[in-house]
Motif scaffolding. Structure first.
Motif, PDB file in Angstrom:
ATOM      1  N   PHE A  45       3.102  11.532 -19.728  1.00 48.98           N
ATOM      2  CA  PHE A  45       4.452  12.086 -19.573  1.00 48.98           C
ATOM      3  C   PHE A  45       4.826  12.238 -18.103  1.00 48.98           C
ATOM      4  O   PHE A  45       5.963  12.021 -17.711  1.00 48.98           O
ATOM      5  CB  PHE A  45       4.596  13.410 -20.338  1.00 48.98           C
ATOM      6  N   GLU A  46       3.827  12.535 -17.269  1.00 49.86           N
ATOM      7  CA  GLU A  46       4.134  12.624 -15.845  1.00 49.86           C
ATOM      8  C   GLU A  46       4.445  11.261 -15.262  1.00 49.86           C
ATOM      9  O   GLU A  46       5.304  11.114 -14.398  1.00 49.86           O
ATOM     10  CB  GLU A  46       2.961  13.249 -15.090  1.00 49.86           C
ATOM     11  N   MET A  47       3.731  10.246 -15.752  1.00 51.47           N
ATOM     12  CA  MET A  47       4.011   8.901 -15.280  1.00 51.47           C
ATOM     13  C   MET A  47       5.409   8.466 -15.710  1.00 51.47           C
ATOM     14  O   MET A  47       6.111   7.805 -14.954  1.00 51.47           O
ATOM     15  CB  MET A  47       2.971   7.913 -15.811  1.00 51.47           C
ATOM     16  N   ARG A  48       5.810   8.849 -16.935  1.00 52.98           N
ATOM     17  CA  ARG A  48       7.167   8.485 -17.381  1.00 52.98           C
ATOM     18  C   ARG A  48       8.210   9.110 -16.469  1.00 52.98           C
ATOM     19  O   ARG A  48       9.193   8.462 -16.089  1.00 52.98           O
ATOM     20  CB  ARG A  48       7.388   8.940 -18.826  1.00 52.98           C
ATOM     21  N   GLU A  49       7.972  10.357 -16.103  1.00 42.93           N
ATOM     22  CA  GLU A  49       8.910  11.003 -15.182  1.00 42.93           C
ATOM     23  C   GLU A  49       8.977  10.253 -13.865  1.00 42.93           C
ATOM     24  O   GLU A  49      10.049  10.052 -13.297  1.00 42.93           O
ATOM     25  CB  GLU A  49       8.479  12.454 -14.923  1.00 42.93           C
ATOM     26  N   LEU A  50       7.795   9.837 -13.405  1.00 41.73           N
ATOM     27  CA  LEU A  50       7.723   9.135 -12.124  1.00 41.73           C
ATOM     28  C   LEU A  50       8.458   7.798 -12.206  1.00 41.73           C
ATOM     29  O   LEU A  50       9.218   7.440 -11.294  1.00 41.73           O
ATOM     30  CB  LEU A  50       6.248   8.921 -11.755  1.00 41.73           C
ATOM     31  N   VAL A  51       8.259   7.077 -13.301  1.00 42.65           N
ATOM     32  CA  VAL A  51       8.919   5.774 -13.459  1.00 42.65           C
ATOM     33  C   VAL A  51      10.431   5.956 -13.431  1.00 42.65           C
ATOM     34  O   VAL A  51      11.149   5.238 -12.746  1.00 42.65           O
ATOM     35  CB  VAL A  51       8.480   5.102 -14.775  1.00 42.65           C
ATOM     36  N   ARG A  52      10.932   6.962 -14.176  1.00 36.99           N
ATOM     37  CA  ARG A  52      12.378   7.194 -14.217  1.00 36.99           C
ATOM     38  C   ARG A  52      12.914   7.550 -12.829  1.00 36.99           C
ATOM     39  O   ARG A  52      13.973   7.083 -12.429  1.00 36.99           O
ATOM     40  CB  ARG A  52      12.703   8.345 -15.166  1.00 36.99           C
ATOM     41  N   THR A  93       0.821  -1.207   0.000  1.00 41.10           N
ATOM     42  CA  THR A  93       0.000   0.000   0.000  1.00 41.10           C
ATOM     43  C   THR A  93       0.858   1.262   0.000  1.00 41.10           C
ATOM     44  O   THR A  93       0.345   2.355   0.129  1.00 41.10           O
ATOM     45  CB  THR A  93      -0.911   0.033   1.233  1.00 41.10           C
ATOM     46  N   ARG A  94       2.182   1.109  -0.088  1.00 41.09           N
ATOM     47  CA  ARG A  94       3.036   2.293  -0.143  1.00 41.09           C
ATOM     48  C   ARG A  94       3.474   2.599  -1.569  1.00 41.09           C
ATOM     49  O   ARG A  94       4.022   3.649  -1.837  1.00 41.09           O
ATOM     50  CB  ARG A  94       4.301   2.092   0.721  1.00 41.09           C
ATOM     51  N   ARG A  95       3.281   1.635  -2.463  1.00 45.48           N
ATOM     52  CA  ARG A  95       3.810   1.795  -3.814  1.00 45.48           C
ATOM     53  C   ARG A  95       2.863   2.617  -4.670  1.00 45.48           C
ATOM     54  O   ARG A  95       1.664   2.370  -4.686  1.00 45.48           O
ATOM     55  CB  ARG A  95       3.959   0.423  -4.482  1.00 45.48           C
ATOM     56  N   VAL A  96       3.436   3.563  -5.441  1.00 42.35           N
ATOM     57  CA  VAL A  96       2.596   4.286  -6.401  1.00 42.35           C
ATOM     58  C   VAL A  96       2.674   3.636  -7.775  1.00 42.35           C
ATOM     59  O   VAL A  96       1.986   4.028  -8.692  1.00 42.35           O
ATOM     60  CB  VAL A  96       2.979   5.778  -6.512  1.00 42.35           C
ATOM     61  N   LEU A  97       3.566   2.632  -7.904  1.00 41.41           N
ATOM     62  CA  LEU A  97       3.688   1.909  -9.169  1.00 41.41           C
ATOM     63  C   LEU A  97       3.830   0.445  -8.836  1.00 41.41           C
ATOM     64  O   LEU A  97       4.548   0.097  -7.904  1.00 41.41           O
ATOM     65  CB  LEU A  97       4.957   2.332  -9.911  1.00 41.41           C
TER      66      LEU A  97
END
Lengths: 179, 455
Positions: free
Chosen positions: B440-447, B9-13
């Motif tokens: 694009f925001e998700m890509r930033e988050l993944v990186r 429950t702490r993971r955003v991905l």
């Protein structure tokens, strides 16, 4: 090369931001100036390497805010004092505290519109065509690839030398962008 | 609870989500996927409701506001209640997309597109309501301040005019903020599209976005500024909605606490609507990888927080009249508690302040059906709250000779249901044609997560 018309530039395609940044460093060190990076998201460090000035949008927006606030207040003052003076129980016509909220809203309206306009102007959008759209692989620059483009307008532009410089950083491919 | 379950429950991905897989999945939902059956059913039902809305408005324009239950002393009925309700839900969406952008919350990226899209259509529904409640709606343009041949100017000192300006600015700003947030994703769709009409459509919508470093720098700067403007704007808009009421002398409205009270309620209903959209969409669009239990948990916690805030305001609403000792106000409060509208009043207390207390428990926050039900209860409860504020206060005004009861008519209910149809139709269309996650925001988050050595 020499018998073909001059290209728009040369692009190197990378699949990760790190080698792209290294290649960018090298190009800058070699004295290239007309470089642009195309990436699916913002990459930290690119602006520093390319020595870009910070965006002027905040200044534009601030100025628009001042104009909006002054203009908005003036509008209400004019409407209430000059245009349609209405005596309500002997209260002052220029009842400025009551004009505060509308002044703030109109200032925000001007700022939002100015921010959007400044963005479009700085990016030269809307733009129907740009030579970079013909670069091989550009369609992946909005997905997962990082492209470095050296424009042919650069005084040091030399495809062979560029290829040698860029190959060190292991690009996926290097292509010419037709003009 | 085990450490692994806690970590979940702490993971955003979820593990295994990459920039490429996420981009491909989200854009294929729009570009490649055959329109699913549930979409057609939902869209069809929404369209029926929208038709009801059109019919209600047509009948209203033909016959006038007499088709509603409004009269004297209850001159503000459903239309104003609906208006406050809709604009409140819109506020929640803006809070998620603007305020939590400024706080750099990691969980915001996956949900902000849903929140902003919801905001745009909530604002559209809200904007219509005050116009149709004018007895002579064709004079609504008199509210615009422009030099005119009539030589008139609007009354700038009136909270109702402040409200008009606030809504106007909010509509423009919400649409701009939403669209600017879309531009890079439109470019992704343009580049991935296989059909010609898609390439043309998204190519036009992307405005020629190249993703160059110049573009990104300008974009980031402008988006940050806009987010920084949207956050205070949304607070100010709903405060002004509160002042619409507090500016008058009607007992039950004449309250200093109204601006923050309205903002609390607005944000509560906004979070509830976002939850009601996120829970089914997560499953329907197979977005489990980017919208994780963490997102639901955070939204539930936010709903609990705002529920506590609104509970405090409810307490104050009862306490203040007795503290001031205003006879007319005490009459109104006693009428809330025991009078004709008491069932409505207690329903709002239960739905908005009591039931959300279940969210203190982790198991409830992570149980999607229960969470959905609580959120739906809050949305209904917030509508009831607006109804009680508008109607129950007016029906016991200062003069006992004019006390009367408001009874809604069929057209009142039809307008309410129809406005939901407008919202749903718009939302279903967006669901089909724009990416429901900010790629694009998700890509930033993944990186970012990769760099921090998460996975």
């Amino acid at each position: 090369m020499s018998d073909t018309p001059r290209p728009y530039g040369l692009v190197a395609e990378f699949d990760r931001p790190e080698p792209m940044l290294a290649a960018l460093q090298r190009l800058r060190a070699a004295g290239f100036r007309r470089i642009e990076v195309y990436s699916p998201e913002q990459v930290d460090g690119v602006d520093e390497i390319l020595e870009r000035r910070p965006s002027r949008t905040p200044l534009v927006v601030f100025a628009a805010g001042v104009v909006g606030a002054v203009g908005g207040f003036f509008l209400q003052w004019y409407g209430s004092v000059i245009g349609y003076p209405l005596n309500v129980g002997g209260r002052p016509l220029n009842s400025w505290p009551a004009f505060g909220t509308t002044t703030i809203e109109l200032a925000i309206l001007c700022m939002v519109l100015a921010g959007a306009a400044a963005l479009l102007r700085a990016c030269r959008m809307p733009l129907l065509y740009h030579p970079i759209f013909d670069a091989p692989g550009i369609e992946r620059a909005s997905r997962d690839r990082f492209l470095v483009c050296v424009e042919a307008g650069d005084p040091r532009f030399d495809p062979d030398r560029l290829s040698r410089l860029l190959h060190v950083h292991d690009p996926v491919r290097i292509c010419e962008v037709p003009a | 609870m085990t450490a692994a379950a806690f970590d979940e429950t702490r993971r955003v991905l979820e593990p295994g989500v990459t920039e490429t897989s996420m981009t491909d999945h989200v854009s294929d939902l729009v570009l490649e996927r055959k329109t699913p059956l549930w979409w057609w059913i939902g869209f069809g039902l929404s369209l029926c409701l929208l038709l009801l809305f059109v019919v209600s408005l047509a009948w209203l324009f033909i016959r006038g506001v007499g088709i509603w239950g409004v009269g004297w002393p209850v001159a503000w009925g459903f239309a104003i209640g609906n208006y406050v309700w809709w604009v409140g839900m819109a506020s929640g969406g803006t809070i998620i997309s603007a305020l939590f952008f400024l706080t750099r919350s990691e969980w915001r990226s996956a949900t902000n597109r849903i929140a902003e899209s919801m905001t745009v259509f909530c604002v559209a529904c809200a904007g219509i309501m005050p116009v149709i409640h004018l007895g002579r709606w064709w004079y609504s343009y008199w509210l615009f301040h422009y030099p005119n041949t009539m030589g008139t100017w609007p009354q700038f000192r009136s909270p109702l005019h402040w409200d008009f300006v606030a809504i106007l600015v909010y509509v423009i700003a919400s649409v701009l903020f939403w669209y600017i947030g879309l531009i890079p994703d439109m470019a992704t769709l343009r580049d991935r599209a296989t059909r010609r009409w898609q390439r043309v459509l998204y190519g036009i919508l992307a405005l020629g976005w190249q993703g160059s470093s110049l573009h990104w720098r300008e974009y980031r700067s402008a988006y940050l500024v806009l987010a920084g403007l949207m956050a205070p704007l949304v607070i100010s808009v709903h405060s002004i909605v509160g002042l619409d009421f507090a500016g008058g002398l009607v007992p039950g409205w004449h309250e200093t606490q109204f601006p923050p009270y309205f903002v609390f309620g607005a944000v509560l209903s906004g979070f509830a609507v976002v939850l009601m959209l996120v829970i089914p969409l997560r499953r329907a669009l197979d977005l489990g990888g980017v919208i994780t239990p963490r997102h639901l948990d955070v939204l539930a916690r936010l709903m609990l927080t705002t529920s506590l805030l609104i509970g405090y305001s409810y307490g104050l609403e009862i306490f203040m009249p007795f503290y001031r000792g205003e006879h007319a106000e005490i009459t109104v409060v006693l009428s809330y508690l025991t009078g004709h509208y008491a069932p409505w009043y207690w329903a709002k207390i239960v739905l908005n302040a009591v039931i959300p207390q279940l969210l203190w428990f982790r198991a409830v926050r992570l149980n999607q059906p229960v969470l959905f039900t609580i959120a739906a209860g809050v949305v209904v409860g917030m509508w009831i709250e607006r109804y009680v504020i508008v109607v129950a206060s007016l029906h016991r005004n200062h003069s006992e000779s004019s006390w009367a009861v408001f009874t809604p008519t069929f057209w009142d209910w039809a307008t309410l249901a129809g406005s939901a149809g407008l919202f749903l139709t718009g939302f279903f269309l967006l669901l089909r044609f724009i990416p429901m996650v900010s790629m694009f925001e998700m890509r930033e988050l993944v990186r970012k997560q990769k760099r921090e050595g998460g996975r």
